[in-house]
Design a protein around this motif. Sequence first.
Motif, PDB file in Angstrom:
ATOM      1  N   PRO A  73       4.931  -0.496 -10.142  1.00 25.70           N
ATOM      2  CA  PRO A  73       3.987   0.630 -10.254  1.00 25.70           C
ATOM      3  C   PRO A  73       3.198   0.791  -8.959  1.00 25.70           C
ATOM      4  O   PRO A  73       2.652  -0.181  -8.424  1.00 25.70           O
ATOM      5  N   GLN A  74       3.170   1.994  -8.429  1.00 28.57           N
ATOM      6  CA  GLN A  74       2.468   2.263  -7.177  1.00 28.57           C
ATOM      7  C   GLN A  74       1.778   3.611  -7.263  1.00 28.57           C
ATOM      8  O   GLN A  74       2.258   4.530  -7.927  1.00 28.57           O
ATOM      9  N   THR A  75       0.667   3.718  -6.577  1.00 29.32           N
ATOM     10  CA  THR A  75      -0.030   4.989  -6.457  1.00 29.32           C
ATOM     11  C   THR A  75      -0.669   5.067  -5.085  1.00 29.32           C
ATOM     12  O   THR A  75      -1.096   4.044  -4.529  1.00 29.32           O
ATOM     13  N   THR A  76      -0.700   6.254  -4.538  1.00 29.49           N
ATOM     14  CA  THR A  76      -1.294   6.428  -3.210  1.00 29.49           C
ATOM     15  C   THR A  76      -2.790   6.144  -3.223  1.00 29.49           C
ATOM     16  O   THR A  76      -3.409   6.042  -2.174  1.00 29.49           O
ATOM     17  N   GLU A  77      -3.352   6.019  -4.434  1.00 26.43           N
ATOM     18  CA  GLU A  77      -4.771   5.689  -4.534  1.00 26.43           C
ATOM     19  C   GLU A  77      -5.034   4.194  -4.338  1.00 26.43           C
ATOM     20  O   GLU A  77      -6.180   3.775  -4.194  1.00 26.43           O
ATOM     21  N   LYS A  94      -5.716   1.184  -2.495  1.00 24.29           N
ATOM     22  CA  LYS A  94      -6.289   1.029  -1.157  1.00 24.29           C
ATOM     23  C   LYS A  94      -5.429   0.168  -0.247  1.00 24.29           C
ATOM     24  O   LYS A  94      -5.317   0.426   0.953  1.00 24.29           O
ATOM     25  N   PHE A  95      -4.796  -0.858  -0.813  1.00 20.95           N
ATOM     26  CA  PHE A  95      -4.069  -1.813   0.012  1.00 20.95           C
ATOM     27  C   PHE A  95      -2.551  -1.691  -0.158  1.00 20.95           C
ATOM     28  O   PHE A  95      -1.822  -2.639   0.099  1.00 20.95           O
ATOM     29  N   LEU A  96      -2.080  -0.523  -0.600  1.00 19.67           N
ATOM     30  CA  LEU A  96      -0.657  -0.343  -0.853  1.00 19.67           C
ATOM     31  C   LEU A  96       0.182  -0.579   0.396  1.00 19.67           C
ATOM     32  O   LEU A  96       1.172  -1.326   0.364  1.00 19.67           O
ATOM     33  N   ASP A  97      -0.185   0.045   1.510  1.00 26.43           N
ATOM     34  CA  ASP A  97       0.612  -0.089   2.737  1.00 26.43           C
ATOM     35  C   ASP A  97       0.674  -1.539   3.201  1.00 26.43           C
ATOM     36  O   ASP A  97       1.739  -2.031   3.605  1.00 26.43           O
TER      37      ASP A  97
END
Length: 262
Positions: A100-104, A106-109
């Motif tokens: 599960p991923q969302t551009t919201e 903060k530390f996704l990248d």
Amino acid sequence: MNTEKVTHYIVNWLKEYATKANMDGFVVGVSGGIDSGVTSTLCAMTGMRTLCVEMPIHQALSQVSRGEEHIAQLKKRFVNVTDVKVDLTPVFENFKLQTPQTTEDKFLDLSLANTRARLRMTTLYYFAGLHRYLVAGTGNKVEDFGVGFYTKYGDGGVDLSPIADLMKSEVYAIGRFVDVPTAILSAAPTDGLFGDSRTDEDQIGASYDELEWAMNQQEAGKAPQDFVGREQEVLTLYLRLNRANQHKMNPIPVCEIPEYLR
């Protein structure tokens, strides 16, 4: 630094360690950068089997071509060197599809960048297990013990670290001595984990020369207030990163149960 003597010392250290461990050689992830270029060459110089592994994940063509040039050169120079390329791009993309991923976030990248490094670590240990090889780390002293610029259980997950007591400038000196390709020696250092052109300096906020200076000042007991301008800024940055990344440099904390509770 006596470059020739240090080079031969590391080569002998690698060979003795592998022999005592009853292992048959080394596996090294080759990225097209100076650290992996030097490490793979030192491993090859032991005369023991050395497997160079390319593991592109959306990698820039310039990085791929430098790695390929280096491996081709090594194979011409050393009969004990072999190579394999494992394209991890589809593995990485499938991982993203399954999580599960969302551009919201903060530390996704950053989390995905570290995931790339951990996929590569897993790949290296796959080959190490197949061939009874040791995974040779490519971290230098500034990265490993200065600012902690590596991924825990990614490029930090290794069996031994042949260049971890060398400053970046010393790694370059050995690179020139052992004939690492000019394209690698002249390339701006980058971890290549974000799929763009950012360099290590872009990420850290200081060059390796500046970080070496700061590391020397720390060892000499200096503080930021002892300096002004850029030097004060760099030492402050270095000390902040050094403190923040101690969790990478120190042993895993163990909750030791008091005897009176047993």
